[in-house]
Write a protein that holds these residues in place. Sequence first.
Motif, mmCIF file in Angstrom:
data_model
loop_
_atom_site.group_PDB
_atom_site.id
_atom_site.type_symbol
_atom_site.label_atom_id
_atom_site.label_comp_id
_atom_site.label_asym_id
_atom_site.label_seq_id
_atom_site.Cartn_x
_atom_site.Cartn_y
_atom_site.Cartn_z
ATOM 1 N N ASP A 74 0.824 -1.286 -0.058
ATOM 2 C CA ASP A 74 0.136 0.100 -0.013
ATOM 3 C C ASP A 74 0.829 1.449 0.058
ATOM 4 N N ASN A 126 1.159 -8.324 11.473
ATOM 5 C CA ASN A 126 -0.088 -7.205 12.252
ATOM 6 C C ASN A 126 1.301 -6.605 13.268
ATOM 7 N N ARG A 128 0.659 -4.046 15.625
ATOM 8 C CA ARG A 128 0.146 -3.568 16.581
ATOM 9 C C ARG A 128 0.127 -4.762 17.519
ATOM 10 N N PRO A 144 -2.343 3.330 14.145
ATOM 11 C CA PRO A 144 -3.733 3.158 13.879
ATOM 12 C C PRO A 144 -4.230 4.309 12.985
ATOM 13 N N ARG A 145 -3.800 5.590 13.310
ATOM 14 C CA ARG A 145 -4.028 6.649 12.304
ATOM 15 C C ARG A 145 -3.802 6.587 10.909
ATOM 16 N N GLU A 146 -2.543 5.808 10.655
ATOM 17 C CA GLU A 146 -2.167 5.584 9.155
ATOM 18 C C GLU A 146 -2.891 4.345 8.819
ATOM 19 N N GLY A 147 -3.303 3.224 9.593
ATOM 20 C CA GLY A 147 -3.946 2.221 9.194
ATOM 21 C C GLY A 147 -2.854 1.114 8.921
ATOM 22 N N MET A 149 -0.713 -1.969 9.352
ATOM 23 C CA MET A 149 -0.948 -3.318 9.673
ATOM 24 C C MET A 149 0.093 -4.354 9.541
ATOM 25 N N ASP A 170 1.240 -2.470 4.637
ATOM 26 C CA ASP A 170 0.193 -2.753 4.026
ATOM 27 C C ASP A 170 -0.903 -2.247 5.070
ATOM 28 N N ARG A 171 -2.053 -2.122 4.932
ATOM 29 C CA ARG A 171 -2.940 -1.626 5.942
ATOM 30 C C ARG A 171 -4.042 -2.991 6.101
ATOM 31 N N THR A 172 -3.608 -4.124 5.620
ATOM 32 C CA THR A 172 -4.364 -5.407 5.787
ATOM 33 C C THR A 172 -3.293 -6.421 6.273
#
Length: 647
Positions: A74, A126, A128, A144-147, A149, A170-172
């Motif tokens: 991403d 992941n 976090r 988390p603000r940027e998403g 993952m 990536d955000r997933t």
Amino acid sequence: MNPPPQSSAESSTARTGSNAADATAEGELAAYRLRRERELNSLYTTARSLTALGEVDEVLHSIVRHAHELIGSDFAYLSLLDAEGYLTVRASAGTISSEFSSGRMPPGTGLGGRVIESGAPFWVSNYREAQGLPHDPTFDLLVPREGLMALLGVPLMVGERAIGALFAADRTERPFEKDEVALFSAFAGHAAVALNNARLYEESRVSLRRLEDAYRTIEDQVTTMERAAAVHEALTHAVLTGGGSGDIAQLLVEHLRGTVTVRDRDDAVLAIRFPRGRADGADADADQNVPPDMPADVLPDTLPDVSRDATRDMPSDVPRDVCEEARDTGRCVSTRGADGYFRSVVAVRPGGNHFGFLSLARRAAPEPADVRMLERSAQIMGLLFLMRDARAEAEERVRGELLMELMSRSPLHPAQRDRALARGVDVDHLDVLVVVDCPERTASEVVRQLKPLSTERSGLAGEYLGRATMLLHADDVEDVARTLHRRLRRTLGVPVLVVADRIAGERSRAFTLTQRCVKVIRSLGENDRGASVQQYGMYALAFDPDRSGDLDRFLADSIGTLLEYDRRRSTGLVATATAYFAHSGNLSRTARALHVHLNTLLKRLDRIGSLLGEDWRSPDSALRLQLALRLHELRAAVDASAPDTSG
């Protein structure tokens, strides 16, 4: 137990399935090989494009752009280690917030810290929830603000040292395959080399630029030194060849392209030079460097040195406070006026003595080389003034010696006459003697102001027996006394007595009469005027030594009995009579002036009457008595000073 035999149909189906599986495996292998070939080709192409870049910022943005396309994440970003060991984001590709771009990761924290310490790739599906990573609270707030993952980080290595890390995110949740990690690591290796080359290239360019700047600086300094040496040589030549302040000002105008003004210690203009009138046209805009406050009548192309009297009231080209600062500091001081002109001034003060100011006025601000040139020129001008003063002092000393020789009784030797004639003085025509008295100034200070006036009149001035004295020729004695008084009053700035006498006989006798007349005039209450001895002829009995016998007889006939009575009895009858006439016979005022009781005064007046006769207050007797008392008082004032030398 043997399996049952297969039929031909079943055997054919099995062969067909096996062939299909083989075909699928071969297809996947071919696709993998093709993908790897494209990835390697892309890696090669990307690495080659990186090597063609030169600017560091350009290389940084190209790295993250190609990394973003190569790994298909991403977003991608690149962080470099700063001087404190923090990882700081320097470039990014894909959507990324400004807060994330400005984030700094402390040493040893986060996935980046793990990559830097190990020098090896590391990824989490992941971030976090990743265990075993020392999280940074500030960075964790940005995740988390940027998403963010999944995160993959690979080191940027230069030799054995990590200079930063390259990240793909990536955000997933997603795993990063070994091939992706290897490809990303290989790309990071090429990127680190390109980035290091760019940094080396930039450092070499900076070094080259610094060398070029240093070379230009050296060239400028050499040019400035050569220019300063040429100016110094020209200034020295001007002084040694008898040049004046105007010559120095003209030299400065040619090099500084501004209006140069020379002023003496009294703020009178000695010389002004303007940057105009050059035949080569180089000063076509020279009028821009002529301040608007300069009078139009002093703006010719070549201006001679300006006389003191003609310029005393000219406007000052530099504010007074700036001049005071220049005199106190001994350095050049510059200021910009409301008219837009820069005015620079330096005091001329050789040996700590103030001789005047040298100033420059022009549109352009003075450069350091200009300031040094002005200061050096002020030093040269100080030497010029010292030489001028030395010559003037030598000339004044000769003139003072001639004055002393003329005032003595011995006749002048022919060589002395020739020496006087060489200075424009004809001793046989010096028929007027002047004595100047100024209690608020020393005799030497008065003589210093008197000498230029004597030169104007082809006379001689000096100090004789403690008095400022002058010999000159004049047709009108009273007029010359008034003229000299007016000039001295202006230059000295305090009250001054100037008394002149026509020489008849010995000069020493004329001096005695004149300086004793000065004492009489001051005793009469006058302290600021020019007069002749003849104007005070009525008091000659008091100041003419040749008539002292006449005065003695007059005083003996008039107040002799009072003087004798006071001498024998230590009384004050003479003082009482003087006070009585001074207050017009008013008894109360006379008693107060004498600080005695009225009865005491009456007794003294009765005693005076018994000694002089009861008619002593009659008009005729009173007039004679008042004159005697006044002459007695004036003689006392003259005799109270140093004894005279009348020959």
